[in-house]
Design an enzyme around this catalytic site. Structure first.
Site, PDB file in Angstrom:
ATOM      1  N   ARG A 287       0.871  -1.306   0.033  1.00 36.98           N
ATOM      2  CA  ARG A 287       0.168   0.033  -0.042  1.00 36.98           C
ATOM      3  C   ARG A 287       1.015   1.207  -0.036  1.00 36.98           C
ATOM      4  O   ARG A 287       2.237   1.232   0.249  1.00 36.98           O
ATOM      5  CB  ARG A 287      -0.822   0.058   1.256  1.00 36.98           C
ATOM      6  CG  ARG A 287      -1.777  -1.263   1.587  1.00 36.98           C
ATOM      7  CD  ARG A 287      -1.817  -1.680   2.886  1.00 36.98           C
ATOM      8  NE  ARG A 287      -2.112  -3.003   2.795  1.00 36.98           N
ATOM      9  CZ  ARG A 287      -3.516  -3.242   3.181  1.00 36.98           C
ATOM     10  NH1 ARG A 287      -4.545  -2.205   3.296  1.00 36.98           N
ATOM     11  NH2 ARG A 287      -4.116  -4.510   3.169  1.00 36.98           N
TER      12      ARG A 287
ATOM     13  N   ASP B 231      -3.352   3.847   3.855  1.00 37.97           N
ATOM     14  CA  ASP B 231      -3.077   2.620   4.175  1.00 37.97           C
ATOM     15  C   ASP B 231      -4.239   1.598   3.332  1.00 37.97           C
ATOM     16  O   ASP B 231      -3.970   0.354   3.208  1.00 37.97           O
ATOM     17  CB  ASP B 231      -3.095   2.358   5.648  1.00 37.97           C
ATOM     18  CG  ASP B 231      -4.466   2.916   6.084  1.00 37.97           C
ATOM     19  OD1 ASP B 231      -4.655   3.970   6.274  1.00 37.97           O
ATOM     20  OD2 ASP B 231      -5.118   1.927   6.665  1.00 37.97           O
TER      21      ASP B 231
HETATM   22  P1  AMP Z   1      -9.227  -0.695   8.417  1.00 35.55           P
HETATM   23  O1  AMP Z   1      -9.727   0.588   9.097  1.00 35.55           O
HETATM   24  O2  AMP Z   1      -9.767  -1.860   8.443  1.00 35.55           O
HETATM   25  O3  AMP Z   1      -8.359  -0.491   7.102  1.00 35.55           O
HETATM   26  O4  AMP Z   1      -8.152  -0.889   9.673  1.00 35.55           O
HETATM   27  C1  AMP Z   1      -6.914   0.121   9.921  1.00 35.55           C
HETATM   28  C2  AMP Z   1      -5.873  -0.681  10.746  1.00 35.55           C
HETATM   29  O5  AMP Z   1      -6.410  -1.141  11.866  1.00 35.55           O
HETATM   30  C3  AMP Z   1      -4.948  -1.404   9.878  1.00 35.55           C
HETATM   31  O6  AMP Z   1      -3.757  -1.449  10.417  1.00 35.55           O
HETATM   32  C4  AMP Z   1      -5.786  -2.983  10.379  1.00 35.55           C
HETATM   33  O7  AMP Z   1      -4.985  -4.030  10.243  1.00 35.55           O
HETATM   34  C5  AMP Z   1      -5.988  -2.484  11.899  1.00 35.55           C
HETATM   35  N1  AMP Z   1      -7.205  -3.392  12.534  1.00 35.55           N
HETATM   36  C6  AMP Z   1      -8.525  -3.071  12.230  1.00 35.55           C
HETATM   37  N2  AMP Z   1      -9.034  -4.244  12.695  1.00 35.55           N
HETATM   38  C7  AMP Z   1      -8.276  -4.791  13.639  1.00 35.55           C
HETATM   39  C8  AMP Z   1      -8.550  -5.844  14.485  1.00 35.55           C
HETATM   40  N3  AMP Z   1      -9.564  -6.400  14.978  1.00 35.55           N
HETATM   41  N4  AMP Z   1      -7.429  -6.439  15.047  1.00 35.55           N
HETATM   42  C9  AMP Z   1      -6.179  -5.838  14.703  1.00 35.55           C
HETATM   43  N5  AMP Z   1      -6.052  -5.072  13.733  1.00 35.55           N
HETATM   44  C10 AMP Z   1      -6.966  -4.329  13.150  1.00 35.55           C
HETATM   45 MG    MG Z   2      -7.134  -1.187   5.949  1.00 36.86          MG
END
Ligand code: AMP
Ligand code: MG
Length: 500
Positions: A167, A237
């Site tokens: 990314r 990201d």
């Molecule tokens: P996202 O908004 O889903 O793109 O996630 C943003 C960040 O939070 C990324 O680094 C994800 O890997 C992390 N993340 C989201 N949900 C979880 C979870 N349940 N456990 C660990 N990391 C998470």
């Molecule tokens: Mg993400």
């Protein structure tokens, strides 16, 4: 970094096309081993799992280190196309980047990611793919609207597939930490692995590469605008270096056309990632990538060149895209820019289903009609009948909407007549650019409700339907209708949170 074994993995859906692409025996998916491997409970020989570190700009601000908090790459396969594809599990347990998260994912968001990845592919939108959807057998606690109502939900794991999951944020984190040698290594690796057509010895290699990232990103977003897709969380990201749609979270499909619409409740106040902003936001994200790449360039011109190319390509692709949607041979700026601008207003005068609107346009018959006849033919009543299936309100003409739309329609039809093409040629072009079936939020939600009750047939139905999104399919009338009223304010159908 191994995935965490789960208590009772069950494979509930898979994409046969991705399976074929990877050269996997179709029978394997029925095996217990498939559920274990694709659910993270067993590694096959050669798999070397890892999670990647990245940072990102979230909602306009640098958020520091994020990383694959719940994604684990299993490794690469050389597929039947001779290219390398990475298999990545999403939701297989904690990683070094999980921070306070559990590393898990729930069924509803995983099902949405699985189906939408494949739907987007069949729509011709650049995207990561999805191989499988596995129920983990474990329960995961989520507070869906962050309002103090946590519940236990079935856990699930999607196996995503893409040439790479790198990314923008993977580059940003290295610059933020002043790891410039590593930044250069990552850029060189990315170019060698995923941009092999670029001339490695060229003095302009980095410039050409950044330009290509900009061009691909522009084309991806124009596709989103074409099909009515709102990503929902365009943080850096969540931007693939390949210009593929990645990270299906609180995304949504526009039912009623509304450029300011976002399905993401977290973004409801700012609407930063609303439908109509996506083009500008991608440009802003590329600017953050350019900043991250600065130490490798140390001059503005080559980076600015890429950013300028984004603007040019976006504009030109957008115009061509609109011409295709409207059935023009080519975009003619003198007439079409104004027509498209007016259309944008017309579509917002009364709640109008974007998908059904464009399909209604392609049903217009002009063969044998003279320009002089248009004024008598295209009455407000005629427009009302043409667009009946697309209008949400029961009385679409409280303030002269049909009248104004008829005026626009007359100009539009005159413009079509200038091209001098027959109905069939025009409608073929339109129908291959305007999907009939999209993964409307409520359709996904129905599949989720059924799946949570143990019935997975609707996943299969949707997967099958969305294989041919442009083609009218017998017996599938229910899937190309306006969003029903009950779904207007239902969670998951009109609004989604980042909780997943
Ligand atoms: P996202 O908004 O889903 O793109 O996630 C943003 C960040 O939070 C990324 O680094 C994800 O890997 C992390 N993340 C989201 N949900 C979880 C979870 N349940 N456990 C660990 N990391 C998470
Ligand atoms: Mg993400």
């Amino acid at each position: 970094m191994n995935p965490t074994p789960t208590s009772n993995p069950v494979l509930i859906a898979h994409s046969r096309e991705v399976g074929e692409l990877l050269g996997i025996d179709p029978e394997w998916f029925a095996s217990e081993q498939a559920a274990r491997v694709l659910g993270g409970s067993e590694l096959l020989p050669g798999m070397q799992p890892f999670a990647a570190c990245y940072g990102g700009h979230q909602f306009g601000n640098w958020a520091g280190q994020l990383g694959d908090g719940r994604a684990i790459n299993l490794g690469e396969m050389i597929a039947t196309d001779g290219k390398h594809w990475t298999l990545q599990l999403k939701g297989p347990g904690r990683t070094p980047y999980s921070r306070s998260g559990d590393g898990l994912a729930v069924l509803r968001s995983s099902l949405r990611e699985f189906l939408c990845s494949e739907a987007m592919h069949h729509l011709g939108v650049p995207t990561t793919r999805a191989l499988s959807l596995v129920l983990s057998g474990d329960l995961v606690t989520r507070d869906m609207f962050y309002d103090g109502h946590p519940r236990k939900e079935p856990g699930a794991i999607v196996c995503r597939v893409a040439p790479t999951f790198t990314r923008f944020g993977n580059f940003e984190i290295l610059t933020a930490r002043q790891e410039i040698d590593n930044l250069r290594k990552l850029v060189d690796f990315t170019i060698a692995a995923d941009f092999p057509h670029l001339e490695l010895n060229s003095p302009d290699l980095y410039r050409d590469w950044f330009e290509e990232v900009c061009v691909r990103t522009a084309q991806m977003v124009v596709h989103w605008m074409r099909v009515g897709f709102v990503h929902g969380v365009m943080n850096t990201d969540n931007m693939s270096i390949l210009g593929q749609t990645i990270d299906y979270g609180p995304y949504g499909w526009m039912d009623g056309y509304e450029p300011n619409w976002t399905p993401n409740t977290t973004d409801a106040a700012g609407r930063r990632y609303a439908f109509g902003n996506q083009g500008e936001i991608a440009h802003w994200n590329l600017l953050q990538l350019a900043n991250a790449l600065w130490p490798l360039f140390e001059q503005e011109a080559p980076l600015q060149h890429g950013l300028n190319r984004y603007v040019d390509v976006y504009q030109a692709s957008f115009q061509t895209m609109m011409a295709n949607k409207l059935g023009f041979k080519h975009f003619e700026s003198e007439t079409d820019a104004e027509l498209i601008k007016e259309l944008d207003k017309i579509l917002q005068r009364t709640e109008t289903d974007m998908t059904l609107f464009y399909r209604s346009l392609s049903a217009i018959k002009l063969d044998g009609i003279q320009v002089g006849e248009l004024r008598d033919l295209v009455t407000p009543q005629w427009v009302g009948e043409l667009l009946r299936s697309a209008y949400y309100g029961s009385e679409p003409d409280p303030s002269g909407v049909l009248n104004d739309t008829a005026h626009w329609m007359q100009r539009y039809l005159r413009r079509l007549m200038q091209d001098g093409r027959c109905d069939s040629e025009r409608s073929e072009q339109m129908n291959s650019n305007n999907p009939l079936y999209v993964l409307r939020n409520y359709l996904a939600q129905q599949a989720i409700d059924a799946a949570e009750a143990g019935d997975y047939r609707e996943i299969e139905n949707l997967l099958e339907l969305l294989r041919k999104p442009y083609q009218e399919q017998a017996g599938k009338e229910a899937y190309c209708k306006r969003r029903p009223d009950w779904a207007r304010h239902k969670a998951g159908c009109s609004m989604l949170s980042c909780s997943s």
